[in-house]
Design an enzyme around this catalytic site. Structure first.
Site, short mmCIF file in Angstrom:
data_model
loop_
_atom_site.label_atom_id
_atom_site.label_comp_id
_atom_site.label_asym_id
_atom_site.label_seq_id
_atom_site.Cartn_x
_atom_site.Cartn_y
_atom_site.Cartn_z
N ARG A 198 -26.39 -13.25 -13.63
CA ARG A 198 -26.23 -14.09 -12.45
C ARG A 198 -27.04 -13.54 -11.27
O ARG A 198 -27.60 -14.32 -10.48
CB ARG A 198 -24.75 -14.24 -12.07
CG ARG A 198 -24.53 -15.22 -10.92
CD ARG A 198 -23.07 -15.53 -10.70
NE ARG A 198 -22.54 -16.55 -11.58
CZ ARG A 198 -22.61 -17.86 -11.37
NH1 ARG A 198 -23.25 -18.31 -10.29
NH2 ARG A 198 -22.09 -18.71 -12.20
N CYS B 176 0.80 -11.48 1.67
CA CYS B 176 0.87 -10.84 3.00
C CYS B 176 1.74 -11.63 3.96
O CYS B 176 2.11 -11.14 5.02
CB CYS B 176 -0.53 -10.71 3.60
SG CYS B 176 -1.27 -12.31 4.02
N ALA C 71 6.18 9.30 16.79
CA ALA C 71 6.53 10.02 18.01
C ALA C 71 5.34 10.80 18.55
O ALA C 71 4.48 11.25 17.80
CB ALA C 71 7.69 10.98 17.74
N GLY D 35 5.41 13.74 19.76
CA GLY D 35 5.46 15.11 19.26
C GLY D 35 4.91 15.23 17.86
O GLY D 35 4.24 16.22 17.51
N CYS E 272 0.80 -1.23 0.00
CA CYS E 272 0.00 0.00 0.00
C CYS E 272 0.83 1.27 0.00
O CYS E 272 0.34 2.33 -0.36
CB CYS E 272 -0.94 0.02 1.20
SG CYS E 272 -0.08 0.19 2.79
N GLU F 107 -9.46 -10.58 -13.63
CA GLU F 107 -10.04 -11.36 -14.72
C GLU F 107 -10.08 -10.57 -16.01
O GLU F 107 -9.69 -11.04 -17.07
CB GLU F 107 -11.45 -11.83 -14.35
CG GLU F 107 -12.11 -12.66 -15.45
CD GLU F 107 -13.49 -13.17 -15.08
OE1 GLU F 107 -14.21 -13.63 -16.00
OE2 GLU F 107 -13.87 -13.11 -13.89
N ASP G 106 -6.11 10.94 17.49
CA ASP G 106 -6.61 10.11 18.59
C ASP G 106 -6.22 10.67 19.95
O ASP G 106 -6.94 10.49 20.93
CB ASP G 106 -6.04 8.69 18.47
CG ASP G 106 -6.57 7.94 17.25
OD1 ASP G 106 -7.44 8.49 16.56
OD2 ASP G 106 -6.10 6.82 17.01
N THR H 13 5.72 8.70 9.48
CA THR H 13 4.40 8.09 9.26
C THR H 13 3.39 9.08 8.72
O THR H 13 2.34 8.69 8.22
CB THR H 13 3.87 7.49 10.57
OG1 THR H 13 3.85 8.51 11.57
CG2 THR H 13 4.76 6.35 11.04
N GLU I 16 -16.53 -19.16 -4.53
CA GLU I 16 -17.49 -18.07 -4.39
C GLU I 16 -18.68 -18.36 -3.48
O GLU I 16 -19.15 -17.46 -2.77
CB GLU I 16 -18.02 -17.68 -5.78
CG GLU I 16 -16.97 -17.08 -6.68
CD GLU I 16 -17.49 -16.88 -8.10
OE1 GLU I 16 -17.69 -15.72 -8.49
OE2 GLU I 16 -17.69 -17.89 -8.80
N CYS J 121 -1.04 -1.93 5.54
CA CYS J 121 -1.37 -3.34 5.28
C CYS J 121 -0.36 -4.30 5.89
O CYS J 121 -0.67 -5.48 6.05
CB CYS J 121 -1.49 -3.59 3.78
SG CYS J 121 0.09 -3.58 2.89
N VAL K 60 4.65 12.57 7.25
CA VAL K 60 5.33 13.31 6.18
C VAL K 60 5.53 12.42 4.95
O VAL K 60 5.36 12.86 3.82
CB VAL K 60 6.67 13.88 6.68
CG1 VAL K 60 7.51 14.41 5.53
CG2 VAL K 60 6.42 14.99 7.70
#
Length: 1285
Positions: free
Chosen positions: A850, A93, A320, A322, A20, A772, A333, A235, A1222, A25, A237
């Protein structure tokens, strides 16, 4: 340069993946270790390599997945356990998850389950459903995955389960973990770490990076470069520079400055240096909370609660405190907590220090603070609390784990000593304004009061004060304003409880509102049919064997498209896309782009040697936009350069001027208003509607909107095109489900025969339908560029580009009229579907067909008509996605079933059961249901889920927490609805040493198709699987293949492999007869290779006559889900799910259960979490994991049971198996309708009953708004910021 680019491009260590580029991710997770001279210890941290600047890693040791073990040498236990526990499907992953677990074990060799769950908060997986990953890694935990006696009197969960499962793996086979054998930290780095710090400067093409050695040097630099950004974790900038196209010419890195990293105790609290990481902040606060009396640590506990849900572990390890403050995000947060607590900030510059209290004046505007340009934040003092002071913090987001806040708040109240009279109160909110704000007017009104009257007055005051503009970024205005009130109510109840020290003082049925969000560690059961006694040990069919690439995937040795080594003269491509949804192109200016270093050329429509027309079914789109664009993200051209960074920089410098065209049609409603539809309009009708409605006791009408979904395969679309230098030949390495279609469309664009193009697919990092047909657009662009420059060209899209250009699941709007008896028996149904197709047809006709084929789901409706309209809109073309229209068709069915139940006052499960089909009945398209097992699935699911006991418990409710329960069936037709695609081919090579090279027309995207095909060949030939190898899928070995799609690949390719092997055995018979005691190696020297094909017989359907058989057979399943919703916030927990799935006689129970769980969790995303949000002008807001939320580890049901139906062989597929990819996805609708059941109970508390509309997905916003109560009535609705497409 980031660490990820350095690892992959400079060191060719490709095990670390790009998922990402924004730290959302975890695919790029590595372990960074460094020596801390101040604490004299080595610190190990998992970090996101996609964000970590290489410059920041001076004196650090970096450990990648390749460094801890390999298939060739020795596996690390972390790698072995995820593979053998079936926790790796597509595998993209897997290296990141392995490294998250490895970093945890380096710090804690025997972690708790909570430690493990926190370690994975920054990792995503789209394939497995997470359960097998946790199962494998539970074996490292102290608790070993046991319930830890939470069951109290019932004993241990491992000994008392009513429905004990079978093991899909044997933990006793695992290598033990020996911490003494881990890689040592380089001693020279310890020596260097003990030396005095030195100043560092790195000069890049556009950025100067300076790491000062002292605070004085930092302040000198800040005076010289007042606009310079201070970066610790990069994280924020890093994301601004990559995705917002911002440039910061000077970056100062203060991470190693002692004064900024120190932690000091003061009289009033704890002072944290601004460079202290969030992980260290949490660790230190935990220590204090465990040490000090409760009343002293109210603020600390609130911060810890926020940190529980703050990003992922990889981000917390480097971000950080700061940086969090100075970013000044309006949805931070922590800032509301700091503001409500009145934290003291120390600022410094060359001129000296000054202190500021963090109050409502600190944030002067959007992303602005009260700091002067030359000042830096030195530290923050977080205060202790006093007796009579109570503090709480809340964060509400779409997903609990690693999600940005919808709204966040800190609430602080101080009472006069020994009383309940408010002396001071601060309510601080994020997500309500462009800055973090204090509800000053409300707080002033509450001084000197407390009690029920205060609470009511505060709610009314907050409704007036916390207003939002209708066009406020982020939308959800009604929900956000309601949350501001609801969260205060939670705070009021929490304080009320603490004041009186016993829960009885809050009304007993209100008590659940004050509980903090908590999810127990998950438990699971898997049930399947074991192989019969006497089956040969070499016969692997029916056994739960490991995915044959799992070990390579866990070590990073599995090769994906972008892992192919660089060609010496190779180039990189970056797309240039439209920023307008509907416009003429007036001009394209490339001068600035061509001036970027390393740029080779700009490619556009005029460079096509062949046709610009393209499309998988109808050629109604173009490779490059020519004169006109019809969506945002329409490909206009491409830049080719020597590096990806140069190509992307130049692509952003291309200037396109437009003349906009009206109308711009974005939503289904827009299309209906403008009558903008593709043809044909499809209809299926059976019975006599007029008669059916006449015979009904009741008739109701309803609507439901089902949102779209991004595929979010972890590996984005990728192509490498290599011109061969003669006859227009070209070799393509592509991440695609459709090698033959890629070959054909590239050949068309280049103007050469298809025989001159070879398309090769080793494996994909996930597909789900998204590769596909839409992958062909990128492949064609890259091929045209390679043809033009006569050099290899590659392009792997960034996540935001992929989400912008590739389309996703079709949004659907269903409108229905249903007639039914008083007992809920449905007599007549008239349903109309509208799908948002986008700017080209793609596969939308088959998808709508479908949906119509599944409009009945599992219910026998005597009189029925379904009509399907395909809406032509100015969005990127939507496309195939797991389920291919079936889930949308069935979701509408379950909506009217739910409405009928609410209207009749009958339990929904009763209405479902009386309407179920029976063996031998006919569908609306007149196909007989033989080998019908839905009744068996239903009974077993009711049994293993303890449905009736759960039902009784669900009805015991609290006012603000409600539980809901639902049982939902599914019937899924297996075959391509385009009949000609139901064919496959296989090629078997025998070598003189007895080894077998198997090639077939299917592609591997994690579903285990290659593993199953080797099982089929092994059984048929009677040789061990170890003798059989599949290298890749390529168009020069098996031509004219169908896409790997429609869940039919095991059926089609399995039969083709079987036929080829049978023909081979027939050819070997004479040699076996001559030498009956010979070995396989003796016989095969007489035979070299054989090819074969297979076509599904007796398929065909005519819409005009409503006759024929569109499907070879049906797969069936039933799921029961129980959820718990928080009526005040809209959050929900998935408490329990039981699934019974008919997969015939399973070829591989481990792979099939993995597919069931993976599909189910993808459906949980579709129906409860994932929301594509567009502006009214057609711009996609949700273009990465930051805003688009797929399910995470914490979203799996706390209790998950999966049973593969026993004794249900399917005579119409290879070795009596059934398709599985599916069909299980729709069973996640059981979670949606359990949520609706819980909302129904909440509405009853407000005196509301009867049917109500709940659109999909059931996000916290929709859940909260549907739980109408006295708080929602205080808030009026607004025109939304985004539109529902």
């Amino acid at each position: 340069m980031t660490l990820l680019i350095f690892l992959r491009r400079k060191l060719s260590l490709t095990g670390t993946k790009l998922g990402c580029a924004e730290g959302g991710c975890g695919a790029c997770t590595v372990m960074v270790s460094r020596f801390n001279p101040h604490h004299n210890q080595i610190i190990h941290h998992a970090v996101n390599a996609c964000l970590a600047p290489l410059c920041s890693l001076h004196h650090c040791a970096v450990t990648t997945v390749e460094g801890i073990g390999s298939v060739a040498s020795k596996l690390h236990p972390v790698q072995e356990r995820i593979a053998k526990a079936h926790g790796s499907q597509c595998g993209f992953c897997t290296p990141g998850i392995v490294m998250s677990m490895y970093a945890l074990l380096r710090n804690s060799p025997q972690p708790s389950m909570q430690d493990m769950e926190e370690a994975f908060q920054g990792n995503l997986c789209r394939c497995t459903g997470y359960r097998p990953i946790l199962e494998g890694y539970k074996t490292f935990a102290k608790e070993g995955g046991c319930c830890r006696s939470r069951r109290k009197g019932n004993g241990c969960c491992l000994t008392t389960s009513t429905h004990s499962g079978q093991q899909l793996f044997d933990p006793s086979e695992f290598m033990p973990l020996d911490p003494t054998q881990e890689i040592i930290f380089p001693p020279e780095l310890i020596s260097l770490g003990k030396q005095p710090p030195r100043s560092l400067r790195f000069i890049g093409e556009r950025v100067l990076w300076i790491q000062p050695s002292s605070l004085n040097e930092l302040l000198e630099l800040k005076a010289v470069y007042p606009a310079a950004k201070l970066v610790v974790g990069n994280t924020e900038v890093g994301i601004e520079m990559k995705f917002k196209n911002l440039l910061y010419p000077v970056i100062l890195a203060p991470a190693y400055i002692q004064e900024l990293s120190s932690i000091q105790y003061t009289e009033n609290g704890i002072e944290f240096g601004a460079s202290v990481t969030l992980t260290m902040l949490g660790k230190k606060l935990h220590e204090e909370v465990n040490k000090l009396p409760n009343y002293r640590t109210e603020v600390f506990q609130a911060i810890l609660e926020q940190l529980r849900w703050f990003a992922g572990q990889q981000i917390r390890n480097v971000a950080a405190i700061g940086g969090n403050i100075m970013t000044a995000s309006p949805i931070s947060d922590l800032n509301p907590v700091f503001m409500a607590a009145g934290c003291k900030l120390t600022l410094t510059s060359k001129e000296g220090k000054r202190a500021l209290q963090m109050d409502d004046k600190f944030f002067s505007g959007y992303r602005k603070t009260a700091l002067k340009p030359e000042e830096i934040l030195l530290s923050i003092e977080i205060p202790y609390t006093k007796k009579g002071q109570y503090f709480s913090a809340f964060k509400q987001s779409t997903r609990k784990e690693d999600d940005i806040a919808t709204i966040t708040c800190g609430m602080n109240v101080v009472f006069q000593q020994g009383s309940n009279i408010v002396k001071d109160i601060k309510l601080s909110y994020g997500g309500i304004a462009p800055t973090t704000v204090l509800a000053t007017a409300t707080c002033n009104r509450l001084i000197g009061r407390w009690g029920e009257e205060l609470m009511e007055d505060a709610c009314s005051s907050l409704a007036e004060e916390m207003t939002l503009s209708p066009s406020a970024p982020g939308g959800m205005v009604t929900y956000r304003r309601t949350l501001a009130i609801s969260l205060f109510f939670k705070f009021y109840l929490t304080v009320q409880h603490k004041l009186h020290l016993s829960v009885e003082d809050v009304k007993p049925n209100y008590a659940s509102a004050i509980e903090l969000f908590h999810v127990d560690s998950p438990t699971s059961v898997q049930l399947y049919q074991a192989v019969p006694p006497g089956q040969s040990t070499d016969d692997m069919v029916g056994r739960p064997i490991m995915h044959l690439s799992a070990l390579k995937q866990a070590t990073g040795e599995a090769v994906y498209c972008d892992d192919i080594p660089q060609y010496e003269n190779g180039l990189y491509l970056a797309l240039v896309t439209s920023t307008k949804a509907h416009a003429y192109i007036k001009s394209i200016e490339t001068d600035d782009a061509m001036a970027v270093p390393g740029v080779v050329t700009f490619v556009s429509a005029k460079d096509l040697p062949g046709s610009n027309k393209t499309g998988p079914a109808v050629c109604d789109e173009t490779v490059f936009a020519d004169n006109k664009v019809t969506c945002v993200g329409h490909i206009v051209g491409a830049i080719v350069a020597d590096t990806q960074a140069h190509a992307q920089t130049a692509a952003k410098a291309v200037k396109i001027s437009y003349e906009e065209i009206q109308p711009v049609i974005i939503t289904i409603q827009d299309a209906i208003t403008n009558q903008s539809f593709y043809q044909p309009v499809r209809t299926i009708e059976k019975g006599d509607l007029a008669k059916g409605f006449h015979e009904s006791d009741n008739i109701l009408e309803g609507e439901i909107h089902i949102g779209g979904q991004d595929h979010f395969y972890l590996e984005t679309n990728c192509t490498l095109a290599v011109p061969q230098g003669e006859d227009g030949e070209m070799e393509l390495f592509v991440s695609t489900q459709s090698a033959s279609k890629t070959q054909a469309l590239v050949a068309k664009a280049l103007g050469v025969p298809a025989s001159h193009i070879v398309c090769r697919v080793k494996r994909m990092g996930g597909g789900f339908g998204g590769k596909e047909s839409r992958s062909t657009i990128l492949s064609t662009v890259v091929a045209v560029a390679a043809h033009k420059v006569k050099r290899p060209v590659r392009c792997m899209l960034d996540r935001d580009e992929d989400m912008l250009v590739s389309g996703g699941r079709h949004p659907f709007f269903g409108r229905y009229k249903v007639g039914f008896k008083k007992n809920g028996k449905v007599m007549a149904l008239d349903v109309t579907y509208y799908s948002n197709v986008g700017n080209s047809m793609d596969l939308s006709l088959s998808i709508m067909e479908r949906a119509l084929f599944h409009m009945d789901n599992c219910y026998n409706i005597p009189h029925i008509r379904g009509t399907g309209y395909m809406c032509k809109t100015n969005l990127p073309s939507n496309t195939a996605f797991r389920g291919f229209g079936g889930p949308q068709g069935m979701m509408v069915s379950e909506s009217w079933i739910s409405d009928v139940a609410l209207c009749c006052g009958v339990p929904a499960e009763q209405v479902r059961e009386i309407n179920l089909y029976k063996q031998g009945e006919y569908t609306p398209f007149n196909q007989c249901l033989d080998q019908f097992t839905i009744d068996r699935c239903w009974k077993e699911c009711v049994n293993i889920s303890d449905f009736h006991q759960r039902k009784a418990r669900v009805e015991l409710q609290h006012r603000w927490t409600k539980r809901g329960l639902s049982i939902v069936p599914t019937k899924f037709g297996i075959s391509f609805t385009a009949i000609f695609l139901n064919q496959a081919g296989a090629l078997v090579h025998l070598y003189t040493d007895g080894s077998v090279l198997l090639t077939h027309g299917g592609t591997e995207m994690g579903q285990g198709l290659h593993t199953k095909m080797i099982q089929v060949a092994s059984k048929t030939l009677g040789i061990p699987t170890s003798k059989i190898h599949i290298s890749e899928t390529s168009t020069n070995t098996v031509p004219n293949t169908s896409p790997t799609a429609a869940s039919a690949s095991s059926d089609l390719n399995g039969m083709a492999v079987y036929n080829a092997c049978q023909t081979l055995l027939q050819r070997l018979d004479p040699y076996k007869a001559r030498n009956p005691k010979g070995s396989w190696e003796d016989w095969v020297i007489h035979c070299s290779s054989i090819d074969s094909d297979f076509r599904t017989p007796d398929l065909g359907y005519d819409f005009e006559t409503n006759s024929g058989h569109p499907f070879n057979y049906f797969s069936y399943g039933v799921a029961v889900s129980e959820v718990e919703i928080d009526c005040l916030t809209g959050s929900h927990k998935n408490l329990h799910t039981s699934i019974v799935m008919d997969v015939g006689k399973s070829l591989n129970p481990a792979l099939d259960i993995g597919q069931v769980e993976g599909a189910f969790m993808q459906g949980v995303g579709l129906f409860t979490l994932e929301e594509l949000r567009y502006s009214p002008q057609g711009y996609l807001y949700t273009r990465g994991p930051g805003m688009y939320k797929i399910p995470a580890f914490g979203d799996i049901p706390t209790e998950l049971k999966v049973s593969l139906l026993r004794d249900a062989p399917n005579e119409k597929a290879i070795f009596s198996s059934k398709a599985v990819g599916e069909p299980p996805l729709f069973l996640a609708a059981s979670v949606f309708y359990a949520i609706k059941d819980a909302i129904t109970a909440a509405r009853a508390e407000s005196g509301l009953s009867g049917p109500f509309r709940l659109d999909s997905p059931a996000t916290p916003e929709r859940i909260r708004n549907a739980c109408e109560d006295k708080f929602t009535k205080l808030v009026w609705t607004y025109t939304p910021w985004d539109v529902r497409v």
